[in-house]
Write a protein that holds these residues in place. Sequence first.
Motif, PDB file in Angstrom:
ATOM      1  N   GLY A 106       0.761  -1.247   0.000  1.00  0.00           N
ATOM      2  CA  GLY A 106       0.000   0.000   0.000  1.00  0.00           C
ATOM      3  C   GLY A 106       0.787   1.290   0.000  1.00  0.00           C
ATOM      4  O   GLY A 106       0.413   2.239   0.688  1.00  0.00           O
ATOM      5  N   ARG A 107       1.844   1.388  -0.816  1.00  0.00           N
ATOM      6  CA  ARG A 107       2.542   2.673  -0.884  1.00  0.00           C
ATOM      7  C   ARG A 107       1.655   3.743  -1.500  1.00  0.00           C
ATOM      8  O   ARG A 107       1.892   4.936  -1.325  1.00  0.00           O
ATOM      9  CB  ARG A 107       3.839   2.528  -1.690  1.00  0.00           C
ATOM     10  N   GLN A 108       0.613   3.321  -2.233  1.00  0.00           N
ATOM     11  CA  GLN A 108      -0.291   4.286  -2.861  1.00  0.00           C
ATOM     12  C   GLN A 108      -1.383   4.766  -1.913  1.00  0.00           C
ATOM     13  O   GLN A 108      -2.160   5.639  -2.260  1.00  0.00           O
ATOM     14  CB  GLN A 108      -0.919   3.665  -4.123  1.00  0.00           C
ATOM     15  N   ARG A 109      -1.435   4.198  -0.708  1.00  0.00           N
ATOM     16  CA  ARG A 109      -2.517   4.540   0.215  1.00  0.00           C
ATOM     17  C   ARG A 109      -2.160   5.777   1.043  1.00  0.00           C
ATOM     18  O   ARG A 109      -0.999   6.176   1.138  1.00  0.00           O
ATOM     19  CB  ARG A 109      -2.794   3.365   1.161  1.00  0.00           C
ATOM     20  N   GLY A 110      -3.165   6.354   1.686  1.00  0.00           N
ATOM     21  CA  GLY A 110      -2.973   7.535   2.505  1.00  0.00           C
ATOM     22  C   GLY A 110      -2.315   7.193   3.835  1.00  0.00           C
ATOM     23  O   GLY A 110      -2.235   6.033   4.223  1.00  0.00           O
ATOM     24  N   ARG A 111      -1.871   8.262   4.546  1.00  0.00           N
ATOM     25  CA  ARG A 111      -1.183   7.971   5.811  1.00  0.00           C
ATOM     26  C   ARG A 111      -2.153   7.470   6.873  1.00  0.00           C
ATOM     27  O   ARG A 111      -1.753   6.823   7.834  1.00  0.00           O
ATOM     28  CB  ARG A 111      -0.386   9.179   6.289  1.00  0.00           C
ATOM     29  N   ALA A 112      -3.461   7.722   6.706  1.00  0.00           N
ATOM     30  CA  ALA A 112      -4.442   7.178   7.657  1.00  0.00           C
ATOM     31  C   ALA A 112      -4.437   5.651   7.583  1.00  0.00           C
ATOM     32  O   ALA A 112      -4.497   4.962   8.605  1.00  0.00           O
ATOM     33  CB  ALA A 112      -5.835   7.713   7.340  1.00  0.00           C
ATOM     34  N   TYR A 113      -4.349   5.123   6.364  1.00  0.00           N
ATOM     35  CA  TYR A 113      -4.255   3.673   6.161  1.00  0.00           C
ATOM     36  C   TYR A 113      -2.981   3.138   6.802  1.00  0.00           C
ATOM     37  O   TYR A 113      -2.996   2.158   7.539  1.00  0.00           O
ATOM     38  CB  TYR A 113      -4.269   3.387   4.657  1.00  0.00           C
ATOM     39  N   VAL A 114      -1.867   3.819   6.510  1.00  0.00           N
ATOM     40  CA  VAL A 114      -0.574   3.360   7.024  1.00  0.00           C
ATOM     41  C   VAL A 114      -0.610   3.305   8.551  1.00  0.00           C
ATOM     42  O   VAL A 114      -0.265   2.291   9.163  1.00  0.00           O
ATOM     43  CB  VAL A 114       0.569   4.279   6.526  1.00  0.00           C
ATOM     44  N   ALA A 115      -1.083   4.391   9.165  1.00  0.00           N
ATOM     45  CA  ALA A 115      -1.100   4.455  10.627  1.00  0.00           C
ATOM     46  C   ALA A 115      -1.968   3.339  11.216  1.00  0.00           C
ATOM     47  O   ALA A 115      -1.563   2.651  12.154  1.00  0.00           O
ATOM     48  CB  ALA A 115      -1.614   5.824  11.076  1.00  0.00           C
ATOM     49  N   GLU A 116      -3.136   3.148  10.638  1.00  0.00           N
ATOM     50  CA  GLU A 116      -4.077   2.185  11.210  1.00  0.00           C
ATOM     51  C   GLU A 116      -3.630   0.734  11.000  1.00  0.00           C
ATOM     52  O   GLU A 116      -3.627  -0.076  11.938  1.00  0.00           O
ATOM     53  CB  GLU A 116      -5.462   2.395  10.588  1.00  0.00           C
ATOM     54  N   VAL A 117      -3.220   0.415   9.778  1.00  0.00           N
ATOM     55  CA  VAL A 117      -2.853  -0.971   9.481  1.00  0.00           C
ATOM     56  C   VAL A 117      -1.545  -1.352  10.181  1.00  0.00           C
ATOM     57  O   VAL A 117      -1.430  -2.433  10.758  1.00  0.00           O
ATOM     58  CB  VAL A 117      -2.758  -1.195   7.950  1.00  0.00           C
ATOM     59  N   VAL A 118      -0.576  -0.435  10.157  1.00  0.00           N
ATOM     60  CA  VAL A 118       0.711  -0.735  10.806  1.00  0.00           C
ATOM     61  C   VAL A 118       0.514  -0.950  12.314  1.00  0.00           C
ATOM     62  O   VAL A 118       1.041  -1.906  12.890  1.00  0.00           O
ATOM     63  CB  VAL A 118       1.751   0.376  10.538  1.00  0.00           C
ATOM     64  N   ALA A 119      -0.278  -0.076  12.930  1.00  0.00           N
ATOM     65  CA  ALA A 119      -0.501  -0.211  14.378  1.00  0.00           C
ATOM     66  C   ALA A 119      -1.173  -1.549  14.692  1.00  0.00           C
ATOM     67  O   ALA A 119      -0.798  -2.240  15.652  1.00  0.00           O
ATOM     68  CB  ALA A 119      -1.357   0.949  14.882  1.00  0.00           C
TER      69      ALA A 119
END
Lengths: 332, 312, 226
Positions: A280-293
């Motif tokens: 998901g490099r194309q996804r927003g930082r909201a996605y990154v924050a939520e999925v990574v956490a």
Amino acid sequence: MKGTSGTLDLVCPAGTPAALRAAVDAGADSVYVGFRDETNARNFPGLNFSRADLEDGLAYAHGHGVKVLVAINTFPGAGNPGPWRGAVDAAAALGADAIIVADIGLADYARRTHPGLRRHLSVQAAASSPEAIGFYHRELGISRVVLPRVLTIEEIAALNKAVPVETEVFVFGAMSVMAEGRCSMSSYLTGKSPNTVGVCSPASHVRYLDTGDTLLTTLGGYTINAFSETESACYPTLCKGRFVARGKTSYLFEEPTSLNAIGILPELMAAGVTGLKIEGRQRGRAYVAEVVAAFRRAVDAAVRGEPAPPTDLVAMTEGGCYSAGAYRKAWY
Amino acid sequence: MAAKPRQAKLTLGPVLFNWAPGRWRDFYLRIADEAPVESVCVGEVVCSKRAPFFEPVLGGVIERLEAAGKEVVHSTLALIMNEREMDTVRALAAGTDLFVEANDIAAVALLSGRRHAIGPYVNVYNEDTLAFLARHGATRVSLPGELPAQSIAALAGAGVPELEVQVFGRLPLAISGRCFHARSRGLNKDGCRYVCAEDPDGMEVETLDGDPFLAVNGTQTLSYTWCNLAGELAELRAMGVHRFRLSPQDTDMVAVARIFRDLLDGRRQPREVRESLAGLAGGTPFSNGFYYGVEGVAFRGPESGASPPASV
Amino acid sequence: MRQSHPLAHRLVPPLSPVLVAGLALRALPPALFQPVLGLAMATMRRRHAGAFERLAGLGEPVFLIDPIDLPYSFVLRAGARAPSLTAIRGGHAVRATATIRGPLLALIDLLQGRIDGDALFFSRGLVIEGDTEAVVALRNAVDGAEIDIAADMASLLGPLARPARRLAGAAGAVYSRLAEDLETLRRAAIAPAMRRAGADAARLDRMDEAIAELRRRMRRGRMEKP
């Protein structure tokens, strides 16, 4: 440093410096990024890192004990090696922890020119057997292989016993049903090869038409999907298109769905996997924050032998659902 | 500029579809006896479940092809997913007198150090990769179908190894672990009932607007259009490409081979064969877009501004 | 290229406090907002210059941002040379590179990177039309800019920043309460219609199948003719 050999490495996506910081803050062990050009497989408009962005990102990540991997995972065009070699040189000069490459020639260039720079083999290289992986290790000094999404957990476990390198598998995100790096369906309709231009279903060739009750998706002028008012949509890729075969309309290749292996992390760990990769490099930082956490918590629980904490990532998925994909035999 | 004129050669690619063993054998026997091609690929490339059906007749086919003076090329699977499939590749690689075409990097690994061919399923996009493969024993490389003329020319400039370009037949576009033929019938791969055998040219796939655009062949996805570079042969030869692949379709492939032989030998011109090729395709449209760096599905006729062919 | 359907963009506005406020604001001329929008763009250029850099290569794109629960739309000219943001009524006359429609609060969340654009699109909370490439570029540029409206506004207010932030927090709480009340009202209002919809859906499915079959037959018929 976290994520060294023998321990798990949660590898997280970042399309912008903001997403990189979000991934680091949410508990990534490694973050993977790409330059803002055709040298990586997420060459989307407005996305990715300039050389200066990478320099800042490296400082932030390293300051938090997190590694940065640079994806240079498209295939250099004949007669035009400049951008790809330049990307390898820049990653080495700026102090990236590893590069992720797919092309044999480029891996060979990196090995000859920057022998000290760690090389991971991209999923785009589709190395799925001990013979292939051994070859990349022996001839090109690859130290980690990102496995294609065509293997079951049992096959991954067997593979890990037979290869001399670390392996990394996808645990969340968009899933290709085709062997990665070996698909020309998008270029067949758009003239832009994902392998050389770095984008599947380029936005320049995608059009949406919302008639109020139906959302039509077209790629290069061909209608590839139609969603009713109540259906969740998905990426405009051909492998998740709705087509007609023998008079029957269906998701011939794959339903809109995302991979989610959060429930089988203990099995993947038992299979000997090192890297756990979030797409998901194309996804927003909201996605990154939520999925990574969510994955940080799940991985930590799995390492302690505890059951996975409850998570709900459905809102982040294509088609509003997810599956364990190819890790389960039933998928085939 | 080539120092001396080289003889152009034709390769018949492997049969990609699930043809009944009798028909498969008869097809190859007729090729052996009648088709003006130098090389013939045999072996299952798409799905290992099909191989047991034609294996009993394979020996006879190879014998006849060799007796007819054809070079026999053994093509390997495009996607190796398990030990059993790897064993079939190991067996081919163990036969040191066989000329094997590797369609997966695992096969390249097994053939490394001895003379072999690289099939169109291995990603060869640039000179560095080509040189690497040549160092490891590749003497012939059949290029991926999506390469534009510009790339082909740059690769041909390297001189070695020998390059091959597909000029006829459906273009392979993707390979998967999943069988779409089985899936289209609500079956899974293990219990597929070999439904792919019902479509000797692949199963047509249409868009929601009813435009046919892909063809499914088990785990493989192909173009619906048939690649046709009859009009580009001369240009390819000028670049230094002298070997051309015809990929078998459910049509008279001997007639197809004769047409391409005539074109290469200068006995006929592209415009003279247009109608007979269209007849052999039975109304299925042709495409050559990849060659021109545009959508692969496109077809540029000579009237569309494509550069006129030089003399062959 | 396909033209936009005349019945396009029938995204139904959520019954939210924004909608109610929008109805109340309908009488005001959009020009009234211009000073605030001008200030917002100036702040954007000063604090988030990188976002414009990410849009380079698109030329001078014009985005029509259409919050479906407001009686106004916004025209965003995102070219690097003279970016601007203008409020207008309607928006049908605008020659936009692309149009983005959604509930105002979702658009604001998107602007601040609090929601993932793809997720919002998958759930059909966002409608986009026109040049998809421009929309993707804008989304990435905005997401990468780390825009925080409260902080951006505070940067303009200087010493008044802290009380302004408290005020914003209090307004948020009032908003949440209002939203809950309206949701209750909405559910009560649509219950009878929901019961009818199920039956209609089944009927429409049958019609879709019949149309598809006819289409196929027509195509076959066309091809079979010599």
